[in-house]
Design a protein around this motif. Structure first.
Motif, PDB file in Angstrom:
ATOM      1  N   GLY A  40       0.579  -1.309  -0.032  1.00 39.88           N
ATOM      2  CA  GLY A  40      -0.039  -0.018  -0.057  1.00 39.88           C
ATOM      3  C   GLY A  40       0.974   1.218   0.134  1.00 39.88           C
ATOM      4  N   ILE A  41       0.275   2.289   0.096  1.00 40.54           N
ATOM      5  CA  ILE A  41       0.834   3.636  -0.007  1.00 40.54           C
ATOM      6  C   ILE A  41       0.435   4.593   1.173  1.00 40.54           C
ATOM      7  N   ASN A  42       1.239   5.148   1.802  1.00 37.73           N
ATOM      8  CA  ASN A  42       0.725   5.836   2.839  1.00 37.73           C
ATOM      9  C   ASN A  42       1.594   7.305   2.674  1.00 37.73           C
ATOM     10  N   ASN A  43       0.934   8.397   2.227  1.00 36.20           N
ATOM     11  CA  ASN A  43       1.646   9.619   1.732  1.00 36.20           C
ATOM     12  C   ASN A  43       2.997   9.481   1.085  1.00 36.20           C
ATOM     13  N   GLN A  44       2.744   8.802  -0.168  1.00 35.98           N
ATOM     14  CA  GLN A  44       3.713   8.745  -0.886  1.00 35.98           C
ATOM     15  C   GLN A  44       4.908   7.947  -0.430  1.00 35.98           C
ATOM     16  N   PHE A  83       5.635   3.930   0.863  1.00 35.09           N
ATOM     17  CA  PHE A  83       4.856   2.822   0.746  1.00 35.09           C
ATOM     18  C   PHE A  83       5.003   1.783   2.078  1.00 35.09           C
ATOM     19  N   TYR A 112      10.854  11.709 -12.171  1.00 30.09           N
ATOM     20  CA  TYR A 112      10.227  11.819 -10.696  1.00 30.09           C
ATOM     21  C   TYR A 112       9.956  13.220 -10.311  1.00 30.09           C
ATOM     22  N   PHE A 154       6.529  14.803 -10.863  1.00 26.00           N
ATOM     23  CA  PHE A 154       5.289  14.280 -10.380  1.00 26.00           C
ATOM     24  C   PHE A 154       4.906  15.171  -8.987  1.00 26.00           C
ATOM     25  N   VAL A 172       1.550  15.469  -2.868  1.00 29.45           N
ATOM     26  CA  VAL A 172       0.243  15.610  -2.406  1.00 29.45           C
ATOM     27  C   VAL A 172       0.006  15.664  -0.952  1.00 29.45           C
ATOM     28  N   THR A 173       1.254  15.542  -0.062  1.00 26.48           N
ATOM     29  CA  THR A 173       1.463  15.375   1.316  1.00 26.48           C
ATOM     30  C   THR A 173       1.268  16.981   1.602  1.00 26.48           C
ATOM     31  N   PRO A 174       0.465  17.200   2.880  1.00 28.06           N
ATOM     32  CA  PRO A 174       0.596  18.510   3.295  1.00 28.06           C
ATOM     33  C   PRO A 174       1.745  19.263   3.565  1.00 28.06           C
TER      34      PRO A 174
END
Lengths: 165, 235
Positions: B17-21, B23, B93, B96, B99-101
């Motif tokens: 999975g992914i958590n704030n970019q 993994f 990259y 890209f 998206v994290t605050p």
């Protein structure tokens, strides 16, 4: 309760069962998507839903089949067709609960193979490698490969290690 | 890079999975979820456990070959080879989205590449760009004199404690040396990029390495919220 009302309740139970199974899969799938911010609560929910979804979806599928058997006799052709249409997403999520879709996107390397430096033609001199040295054994993991696989389980110098990127 | 054993039990990790970019890994044996960058179990039976870090380098293949001619190299998986990143993946990259605050007053661009270290609990980030310009940065982190050095390939970064037997080295880059060498003014010892003294009074000594993590600023900052950032010429 008259027969029509009873059948109505059974239909409602069947639809609810399907919705629960689909939701249990949809929430974690959309929560832990790439290029999206995740909250700690979102990750925690995703963990619990992923953990229980194999069981929940199978129970839902069994429940659905039991209800469908009860309703089959006496159902019109469109009722029976609706059962099939409802069962398609349920079967799909029951299967999906047993898959690791992140490993569809990024194939794992369960049997990682290694080359001696003299046979390494697949890495250019200016490319980056992650390297580890343990008890006189040295291994390199090219970053271009690691940026795809992300995880490689290995044993270096007798020690089990996990290279991550 | 992590030891795969936790409390004597060997775990096999999978991407999960992914958590704030960054993994999430799942171990096959207990089903726990682990954060890749911190090695911490977030959820599951092993929640709260931490994987033991294994020192690793991120260096160019040229440096690896020179230092470890006996090394082995992970082979590409031919079935998926076409999906590997292109040689210019770093530039790709960089485009890209993040998206994290981020804090609005953060003046550093989120995808600034950092060489991050932690010494005695103090985190410090060195912009890779500055290391390319300056090659050698002498610093003091968490009360420990250290240095960070960029190899002449402009890619490989290592950090070391700059003390040997309690004595602090004053290091300089050896002019014109290829591959890169460092000299300390006081003992006239020459050091190579692996931290070994190759000639001079301290020949045979090995400097203690410090783990460097090359990471984007936004990611480094999430896992090291109290980090300081090296500013060129600000020492």
């Amino acid at each position: 309760m008259n027969n029509t009302a009873k059948r109505g309740w059974l239909w409602l139970a069947m639809i609810t069962t399907t919705l629960i199974a689909v939701t249990v899969i949809a929430i974690p799938t959309f929560t832990i998507m790439p290029f999206k911010a995740q909250s700690a609560t979102g990750v925690e929910w995703s963990y619990h839903l992923r953990r229980w979804s194999p069981l929940v979806t199978v129970l839902a599928a069994l429940m659905f089949i039991a209800l469908a058997l009860k309703l089959w006799r006496g159902a019109r052709w469109y009722g029976r067709a609706a059962m099939f249409v409802l069962f398609v997403p349920l079967a799909a999520v029951t299967w999906f609960a047993r898959q690791n879709h992140f490993e569809w996107m990024f194939n794992p390397l369960p049997n990682a193979a290694y080359a001696a430096i003299s046979e390494t033609k697949f890495v250019a001199d200016n490319e980056m490698v992650m390297t580890v040295a343990l008890n006189d054994e040295v291994a390199a993991y090219p970053v271009r490969q690691m940026a795809y696989h992300h995880v490689v389980n290995d044993v270096v110098g007798g020690k089990p290690i996990t290279a991550t990127y | 890079m992590w030891e795969s054993q936790v409390d004597g039990r060997k775990l096999t990790f999978h991407l999960a999975g992914i958590n704030n970019q960054n993994f999430i890994m799942r171990d096959e044996e207990t089903g726990s979820w682990w954060q890749q960058v911190s090695g911490e179990a977030l959820h599951g039976p092993l929640k709260g456990k931490r994987l033991t870090q294994v020192y690793n380098d991120e260096i160019s293949f040229a440096v690896f070959k020179r230092e470890h001619p006996q090394g082995r190299v992970l082979r590409p998986d031919e079935k998926v080879q076409a999906k590997y990143e292109a040689a210019n993946w770093e530039e790709e990259y960089a485009k890209f989205p993040v998206v994290t605050p981020m804090k609005a007053d953060d003046k550093i661009a989120p995808r600034t590449l950092m060489a991050g270290i932690v010494v005695n609990g103090k985190a410090m980030a060195y912009p890779v760009n500055d290391l390319q310009k300056q090659r050698l940065i002498l610093d003091n982190v968490g009360g420990q004199p250290i240095f960070v050095v960029m190899s002449d390939d402009d890619k490989s970064v290592r950090a070391f404690e700059s003390t040997v037997d309690g004595r602090k080295l004053e290091l300089l880059v050896q002019a014109e040396a290829k591959p890169l060498q460092l000299v300390d003014a006081e003992t006239a010892t020459t050091w190579d990029f692996s931290g070994a003294a190759v000639s001079g009074a301290l020949a045979g000594k090995q400097l203690t390495r410090i783990q460097v993590l090359k990471d984007y600023w936004f990611d480094w900052k999430i896992y090291h919220p109290d980090t300081a950032v090296y500013a060129l010429g600000a020492r």
